[in-house]
Design a protein around this motif. Structure first.
Motif, short mmCIF file in Angstrom:
data_model
loop_
_atom_site.label_atom_id
_atom_site.label_comp_id
_atom_site.label_asym_id
_atom_site.label_seq_id
_atom_site.Cartn_x
_atom_site.Cartn_y
_atom_site.Cartn_z
N ILE A 164 -30.64 97.30 114.27
CA ILE A 164 -31.22 98.18 113.25
C ILE A 164 -31.45 97.39 111.97
O ILE A 164 -32.51 97.49 111.33
N LEU A 165 -30.46 96.61 111.59
CA LEU A 165 -30.61 95.85 110.36
C LEU A 165 -31.64 94.74 110.54
O LEU A 165 -32.28 94.32 109.57
N GLY A 166 -31.77 94.29 111.78
CA GLY A 166 -32.82 93.31 112.05
C GLY A 166 -34.19 93.91 111.77
O GLY A 166 -35.08 93.25 111.20
N VAL A 167 -34.36 95.14 112.18
CA VAL A 167 -35.61 95.83 111.88
C VAL A 167 -35.80 95.93 110.36
O VAL A 167 -36.89 95.70 109.85
N ALA A 168 -34.70 96.26 109.69
CA ALA A 168 -34.78 96.35 108.23
C ALA A 168 -35.17 95.03 107.61
O ALA A 168 -35.94 94.95 106.65
N TRP A 169 -34.65 93.97 108.18
CA TRP A 169 -34.93 92.64 107.67
C TRP A 169 -36.42 92.31 107.82
O TRP A 169 -37.06 91.82 106.91
N ARG A 170 -36.95 92.58 109.04
CA ARG A 170 -38.29 92.12 109.36
C ARG A 170 -39.37 92.95 108.68
O ARG A 170 -40.43 92.45 108.38
N THR A 171 -39.07 94.24 108.45
CA THR A 171 -40.17 95.07 107.99
C THR A 171 -40.50 94.82 106.55
O THR A 171 -39.64 94.46 105.75
N ARG A 172 -41.77 95.02 106.27
CA ARG A 172 -42.19 94.86 104.89
C ARG A 172 -42.35 96.21 104.20
O ARG A 172 -42.68 96.30 103.05
N GLU A 173 -42.10 97.23 104.94
CA GLU A 173 -42.29 98.57 104.42
C GLU A 173 -41.01 99.00 103.71
O GLU A 173 -39.96 99.14 104.35
N PRO A 174 -41.08 99.19 102.42
CA PRO A 174 -39.84 99.46 101.68
C PRO A 174 -39.13 100.74 102.13
O PRO A 174 -37.91 100.76 102.27
N PHE A 175 -39.92 101.79 102.32
CA PHE A 175 -39.27 103.02 102.77
C PHE A 175 -38.58 102.80 104.11
O PHE A 175 -37.43 103.21 104.32
#
Lengths: 396, 818
Positions: free
Chosen positions: A317-328
């Motif tokens: 999950i945090l990996g997704v958070a890391w990779r995404t550029r979408e702040p929300f």
């Protein structure tokens, strides 16, 4: 969108551990309720199915819609929580946690409130973030405190406490300074400690649980054993007398949980064969204390696998958070990680005797429709964010 | 930057999980074995099986104490009031939960319709307000069991629903009417079944309901006592309602006996109408019984059972405290990871003790008499069944029956002796004795086997069981075993003149005197300024006459001639001043490996041998007073029997113990006397009966023969012949002091309770000897406390009465060749 398109971009690293945990949950709901009047594993599967369905709907609708609707959803859930004293079915336990649905099902709004908080905080913090000013903390704090109060009042201390890791995680990522986070965390603990001494703030049984935590029976038993082995039998006998007294209270729940886990050894007793997997053994063993039975029946091997699955899930999950550029999306994923991680750590801590007992499900593993559906929706949000790493919703 | 923050959150979460993992390793690997053992321990259920107690038999195998299978009608309060139980029970508990008042079972039983109508106007809002929530849950459970599932569903919906009218009453809920009707129907059926049960069990309806009420009130009292104990220990529970509920759940499950001896019909009824009589059952049990034929004979000797003792003898811990000590020690040893060999051995020993031997609160143990003394042998060992849910089979061990004990006692002789003593009490119309208490000992001098140990007044079996407190307070001291210990005064009697043959024999043996030594007795002797008296005037008395006529002056001179040391030596040789070792200290029993506990009051007062008495003191010792003033009738019988038989056989009460076989004879004591010397003393004691102090025997035997009915088929010995068979010595023992306040003597002679401790009290009377004169088969000692008369006047009539008792006549017919 065709199925293949849908399958492309699925964050398997999130989905796989989640499915494995869910499967573990079904196995243990089977193990703990198969002799009961109503075996519940079928229902758990149904809940998972419902959650999957909800997740698919969410994926279709998209997280963007959720982001737009976050305030409305939050407000609606808050209103629902506020109305619980009138809506809730308190006949069984005297608490106001569930709304009775037809066919004997129960809806627990506090589980959905957790996701609601994640959404609204994500919306609030996505760009503004938290700066050094105290005023910037006000809104997130207020947004957390309101549902916390309503949930606490039910009373449901466990669920209310989970809101704290959500807040902390999201605030950390959104730019809070280290010492502010530390202050927030420390302050909350101090508040809780103070609540112990304020008359009327905590129920008697809650205070008893904290008493038992400060003098946990498993630790006392270990102490007594050591004294016996040092041949200081008189001192050991005094401690054993204390244990007898403490056992009469709510200390029993945690004692049996720790005992069940410890007796699992390395390989465990085998699924369905746990000694404490019986009506007078571990309490609430299909829901809050399912980890105790897991520890007894699958041993260290099984518990390590489950802990590992949570680690994998959270990392994913945090990996997704890391990779995404979408702040929300990033805030959303961090919030979900805080939610799942907070619940998991608290439940595991309680089951192993490291935290005072509060009632709290183990995400995806414990029996419970509202929890399973809410977590499924949360994970669906994460999957949606993972699908569009470079997509930015809001230009701000 | 925000990305890095994500890493921080991940690290924190993973650190948390790592902590959990470390904890899991500690719990499951490091502490795994200990938790495994604890888990097994918490699920094991140990059920104990009680052992049958060993029987106590007399020498001919007559049962004095037996066990029988008893079927009792028993009642479990918890089952009766819970699901599937009686409507009365549901109502009783429901009303108690609602308003805290415990009603009488009979009231509830009689007014079921009215009480149901009384609940009808309770509103849903009131029910919702019942606190704490556990109590509310319980109220709902009872309402469900009373009024049915349909009503229950409606009630729960009403409680849960948001739009419930707060004034909605229970009666208005759908399902109430039919639930009430069904409850009334059930109540009628149950009442009918209860009446049947009462009829078959021999109880009226009122008695049965009162018995149930007694059980309920006892349960309430036990719960309150437990709560009070908690409060006193400082363990006041945080939730009193929950604690009370726990206690009720635990204590109400104990079965309570309603009626002893339930017939087969009762069992059949319970089987047939099980649905309406939930909570009632028939329990089979092994119970100690005392067969009616011999129940009152030697009741004090056989003893009684009771609850485990709070204190052991000599200040040792009580039975339950001892069991606790063992349990704690066992728990401590169980916790050891690495026990030494000694500790392992102790663990093995204690496991058996705790499981099979130690006393529990519900056990019965011998408290008095042979039941207590031979408790370790009679008790047997508990059996047990250890079950674990999920284990394939249960481990078990069958109980070990207690050992049967055969006494040397002849119960018919015992009954005869007790009857004679009871007659000697000469009770008036109100049952108050006009005579005095006493004791009779009969034994076989050839083996030392005790045939009868009688004491009067003595309690009946019923008295022992039901009126222990009254017995303790009785001024006559019926709990005193006067054959073995002191009367109610607490002092052992002096042997008086019965000591004379003993010292004479020893002095003859040691050549300190000859049978021809004569002295002139003028009725008294002046020594220093003190006058010592004799019973009569005996000019020119030799040894034979001194013994025959019991001349004190001869023995005063004897004391000077033979010396005080010889006098005391005689006492020592014949076993005075030492415990007889009848049960406690019996080396024959100890040699078998049998543990004997305190049970019979075997008294002795140590004899002070050094320095030897001189002068007046020696003279007083020579007539069986002064230093020699503490003997028991048993000791006197043994001593006189030794003279009759030739060697002293220490007394024996236990003949055989099942599994050990016959108890070996105790080592005889060689008196070291020649046949000639023995012959002199024996002849003198025979002359005492013919023409001496006991010469009245012949006339008394003739009277006794007339009083007692002749036994068909048993040849009767003529009084003249019988008188010629008996040899013996009378005795009159002087006592000084103060009577026990509140005792029988103080009531009869009030000044005796307040006089100086040197003032005289009425004399004790003795008659002891053996029969037949040649090769005796019976030795006897008869004592009457404080009779105030000479032994010849007081005790010889008792022997005459005794010899014509049918049991004695049969004995004589068997043993004495005509």
């Amino acid at each position: 969108m065709s199925v293949r398109d849908g399958l492309r971009g699925v964050a398997w690293s999130v989905l796989v551990p989640a499915l494995l945990l869910a499967a573990t949950g079904v196995a243990f709901v089977w193990s703990t309720t198969r002799h009961a009047a109503q075996p519940l594993w079928g229902r758990q599967l149904a809940f998972l199915g419902l959650g999957a369905l909800g997740g698919l709907v969410l994926l279709r609708v998209g997280v963007r819609w959720l982001a737009d609707a976050s305030s409305v959803l939050y407000g609606a859930l808050l209103a629902l929580l506020a109305a619980m004293p009138w809506l809730a079915d308190s006949s069984a336990t005297g608490t106001e946690r569930w709304i009775a649905l037809p066919l004997g099902f129960k809806l627990q709004p506090s589980e959905f409130m957790k996701l609601g908080l994640v959404l609204v905080l994500a919306r609030h913090l996505q760009h503004r973030g938290v700066t050094n000013t105290w005023r910037s903390y006000a809104a997130p704090f207020a947004l957390t405190l309101l549902p916390w109060w309503f949930v606490m009042r039910q009373p449901d201390l466990g669920s209310s406490l989970v809101l704290l890791p959500i807040l902390l995680a999201m605030v950390t990522v959104s730019g809070a300074r280290g010492r502010h986070v530390a202050l927030l965390a420390g302050g909350s603990c101090a508040l809780l400690a103070a609540a112990y001494f304020v008359p009327g703030a905590l129920h008697d049984y809650q205070k008893e649980r904290i008493d038992n935590f400060v003098r946990p029976i498993p630790e006392l038993m270990e102490q007594a054993r050591e004294l016996h082995n040092r041949r200081e039998h008189a001192a050991a006998a005094e401690i054993e007398a204390d244990i007898q007294r403490l056992r009469r209270g709510t200390g029993r729940q945690q004692l049996y949980s720790v005992m069940a886990i410890g007796s699992g050894g390395f390989l465990g007793a085998g699924l369905g064969d746990g000694l404490q997997n019986r009506p007078y053994g571990v309490a609430v063993r299909h829901a809050d204390f399912v980890f105790a039975i897991l520890g007894e029946e699958w041993g260290l091997l099984g518990t390590t696998v489950v802990v590992g699955l949570y680690a994998w899930l959270l990392a994913a999950i945090l990996g997704v958070a890391w990779r995404t550029r979408e702040p929300f999306g990033r805030m959303l994923c961090v919030g979900v990680a805080g939610l799942v991680g907070g619940m998991a750590l608290m439940n595991l801590g309680i089951a192993t005797g490291m935290l005072p007992v509060t009632g709290l499900p183990l995400p995806l593993v414990s029996y419970g429709g509202s929890s399973v559906v809410a977590i499924s929706l949360a994970l669906a949000c994460v999957l949606d964010v993972a699908r569009r790493p470079s997509h930015v919703f809001f230009e701000d | 930057m925000r990305q890095r923050r994500v890493g921080v959150v991940l690290v924190v979460l993973l650190a948390g999980l790592a902590l959990v993992e470390a904890r899991l390793v500690r719990l499951q690997i490091v502490q795994g074995d200990a938790w495994q053992a604890e888990s097994v321990r918490s699920t094991s259920v140990l059920q104990t099986l009680s052992a049958e107690r060993g029987w106590i038999l007399d020498r001919h195998g007559e049962p004095l104490a037996a066990t029988e299978d008893v079927r009792d009608l028993s009642f479990r309060f918890r089952d009766w009031r819970q699901k599937g139980g009686a409507v009365t029970g549901h109502l009783l508990s429901l009303l108690w939960l609602l308003d805290g008042e415990r009603r009488a079972v009979a009231d509830v039983h009689a007014h079921v319709p009215e009480l149901l109508d009384g609940i009808a106007p309770v509103t849903v809002a009131e029910l919702a307000g019942v606190q704490p929530r556990q109590r509310r849950a319980d109220v709902l459970s009872y309402l469900e069991w009373l009024l049915g599932e349909r009503f229950d569903a409606q009630l729960r919906a009403a409680l849960a629903g948001p739009a419930t009218d707060p004034w909605l009453t229970l009666a208005a809920l759908p399902g109430f009417a039919e639930g009430r009707a069904a409850a009334l129907r059930r109540a009628l059926e149950q009442a009918d079944a209860l009446d049947d049960l009462g009829r078959l069990a021999g109880l009226s309806r009122r008695e049965l309901l009162e018995a149930l009420d007694a059980v309920v009130r006892r349960a309430d009292a036990r719960v309150e006592a437990a709560l009070a104990r908690d409060a006193a220990d400082g363990n006041a529970p945080p939730d009193p309602f929950r604690r009370r509920r726990e206690l009720h759940a635990e204590l109400d499950a104990d079965p309570a006996e309603l009626r002893a001896g339930a017939s087969h019909d009762v069992q059949t009824l319970l089987a047939v109408r099980a649905g309406e009589l939930r909570g009632f059952s028939v329990r089979a049990e092994k119970r100690r019984t005392y067969p009616a034929e011999w129940a009152d004979v030697g009741a004090l000797l056989v003893g009684r059972l009771g609850a485990p003792r709070d204190r052991g003898p000599g200040g040792t811990p009580g039975d339950l405290a001892q069991a606790d000590v063992h349990r704690e020690r066992l728990a401590a040893l169980t916790a050891l990871d690495d026990p030494s060999d000694a500790e392992q051995a102790e663990y093995d020993r204690l496991s058996i003790l705790v499981r099979e031997v130690d006393y529990r609160a519900t056990d019965e143990r011998g408290l008095y008499g042979v039941e207590a003394a031979l408790e370790p042998a009679l008790r047997g060992k508990r059996g047990w069944i250890s079950e674990r849910p999920g284990a394939a089979s249960a481990e078990s061990q069958a109980p070990q029956r207690g050992l049967d004990v055969t006494l040397t006692l002849d119960v018919e002789l015992q009954r005869a002796a007790e009857a004679v003593l009871e007659r000697a009490l000469q009770r008036d119309a109100d049952g108050q004795p006009r005579g005095t208490p006493g004791a009779i000992v009969l034994l076989d001098p050839r083996s030392g086997e005790v045939l009868a140990l009688a004491s009067a007044p003595c309690p009946t079996r019923a008295d022992l069981a039901l009126r222990w407190g009254e017995l303790l307070a009785d001024p006559w001291g019926p709990l005193c075993q006067r054959a073995l210990g002191p009367g109610d005064s607490g002092n052992l009697p002096p042997p008086g003149s019965t000591f004379k043959p003993l010292e004479a024999l020893v002095a003859l043996r040691d050549a300190l005197i000859t049978p021809q030594d004569t002295c002139a007795c003028a009725g008294s002797l002046q020594v220093g300024g003190v006058t010592l008296h004799c019973l009569g005037v005996h000019p020119q008395a030799d040894l034979r006459q001194a013994l025959k006529d019991s001349c004190n002056v001869w023995f005063y001179r004897f004391a000077t001639r033979a010396g005080g040391a010889s006098v005391l030596e005689a006492a020592r040789l014949f076993g005075y001043g030492r415990p007889t070792g009848l049960l406690a200290g019996n080396e024959a029993l100890a040699g078998l490996g049998l543990r004997v506990e305190a049970g019979l009051p075997e008294w002795s007062v140590p004899l002070q041998l050094e320095p030897p008495p001189k002068g007046i003191d020696a003279m007083r010792c020579a007539i069986g007073q002064q230093r020699l003033d503490d003997v028991t009738p048993l000791q006197v019988a043994v001593a006189l029997g030794a003279i009759g038989h030739g060697t002293l056989r220490p007394p024996q009460l236990v003949r055989a113990i099942e599994g050990y076989g016959e108890v070996p004879a105790r080592a005889p004591v060689d008196l070291g006397c020649s046949a000639e010397h023995l012959g002199v003393v024996r002849e003198a004691l025979g002359a005492a009966v013919d023409s001496g102090t006991a010469a009245a025997l012949r006339g008394l035997l003739e009277e006794a023969a007339g009083r007692h009915a002749r036994e068909p088929g048993v040849p009767r010995v003529a009084p003249a012949d019988l008188a010629r068979l008996v040899a013996g010595k009378t005795g009159t023992a002087q006592v000084a002091g103060r009577a026990r306040a509140g005792g029988w003597l103080a009531q009869r002679q009030p000044q005796a309770a307040t006089q100086s401790i040197d003032a005289p009290l009425p004399d004790h009377s003795w008659f002891a000897g053996w029969l037949p004169r040649e090769e005796p088969c019976l030795a006897f000692a008869i004592l009457l406390e404080h009779s105030g008369r000479h032994g010849g006047d007081a005790c010889v009539p008792l022997l005459a009465d005794l010899l014509y008792e049918p049991a004695l006549q049969r004995l004589l017919a068997r043993e004495v060749s005509p």
